[in-house]
Design a protein around this motif. Structure first.
Motif, PDB file in Angstrom:
ATOM      1  N   GLN A  45       0.830  -1.203   0.000  1.00  0.00           N
ATOM      2  CA  GLN A  45       0.000   0.000   0.000  1.00  0.00           C
ATOM      3  C   GLN A  45       0.866   1.256   0.000  1.00  0.00           C
ATOM      4  O   GLN A  45       0.556   2.236  -0.679  1.00  0.00           O
ATOM      5  N   LEU A  46       1.945   1.234   0.768  1.00  0.00           N
ATOM      6  CA  LEU A  46       2.846   2.388   0.800  1.00  0.00           C
ATOM      7  C   LEU A  46       3.541   2.572  -0.541  1.00  0.00           C
ATOM      8  O   LEU A  46       3.726   3.704  -0.999  1.00  0.00           O
ATOM      9  N   THR A  47       3.920   1.477  -1.176  1.00  0.00           N
ATOM     10  CA  THR A  47       4.556   1.579  -2.497  1.00  0.00           C
ATOM     11  C   THR A  47       3.607   2.211  -3.487  1.00  0.00           C
ATOM     12  O   THR A  47       3.989   3.107  -4.260  1.00  0.00           O
ATOM     13  N   THR A  48       2.354   1.785  -3.482  1.00  0.00           N
ATOM     14  CA  THR A  48       1.353   2.351  -4.385  1.00  0.00           C
ATOM     15  C   THR A  48       1.156   3.835  -4.107  1.00  0.00           C
ATOM     16  O   THR A  48       1.092   4.656  -5.031  1.00  0.00           O
ATOM     17  N   MET A  49       1.069   4.203  -2.830  1.00  0.00           N
ATOM     18  CA  MET A  49       0.850   5.595  -2.455  1.00  0.00           C
ATOM     19  C   MET A  49       2.025   6.467  -2.894  1.00  0.00           C
ATOM     20  O   MET A  49       1.828   7.530  -3.508  1.00  0.00           O
ATOM     21  N   PHE A  50       3.251   6.033  -2.619  1.00  0.00           N
ATOM     22  CA  PHE A  50       4.413   6.835  -3.001  1.00  0.00           C
ATOM     23  C   PHE A  50       4.594   6.900  -4.513  1.00  0.00           C
ATOM     24  O   PHE A  50       5.055   7.903  -5.050  1.00  0.00           O
ATOM     25  N   THR A  51       4.218   5.860  -5.221  1.00  0.00           N
ATOM     26  CA  THR A  51       4.274   5.880  -6.674  1.00  0.00           C
ATOM     27  C   THR A  51       3.288   6.909  -7.216  1.00  0.00           C
ATOM     28  O   THR A  51       3.605   7.682  -8.132  1.00  0.00           O
ATOM     29  N   ALA A  52       2.096   6.947  -6.645  1.00  0.00           N
ATOM     30  CA  ALA A  52       1.088   7.925  -7.071  1.00  0.00           C
ATOM     31  C   ALA A  52       1.556   9.351  -6.776  1.00  0.00           C
ATOM     32  O   ALA A  52       1.388  10.251  -7.604  1.00  0.00           O
ATOM     33  N   VAL A  53       2.171   9.556  -5.633  1.00  0.00           N
ATOM     34  CA  VAL A  53       2.676  10.879  -5.279  1.00  0.00           C
ATOM     35  C   VAL A  53       3.810  11.276  -6.239  1.00  0.00           C
ATOM     36  O   VAL A  53       3.879  12.406  -6.725  1.00  0.00           O
TER      37      VAL A  53
END
Length: 57
Positions: A45-53
């Motif tokens: 979930q953190l990887t997805t969030m940081f990728t989106a950011v």
């Protein structure tokens, strides 16, 4: 000789330094277990969030 052994056993059993160190070790191991579990559960979930950011920048 028996008195010497008895006094050493009593002294060893009354010493709390080793027990305290063991207790701190168990607490530290529990904290490590919680952190590893949290990172494993939240990692994707953190990887997805940081990728989106990163993509938004």
């Amino acid at each position: 000789m028996v008195d010497f052994v008895t006094s050493r056993v009593v002294a060893a059993l009354s010493c709390r330094k080793g027990v305290t160190a063991l207790e701190y070790g168990v607490i530290a191991a529990g904290i490590v277990l919680v952190v590893v579990t949290a990172v494993a559960a939240l990692g994707p979930q953190l990887t997805t969030m940081f990728t989106a950011v990163g993509d938004g920048l």
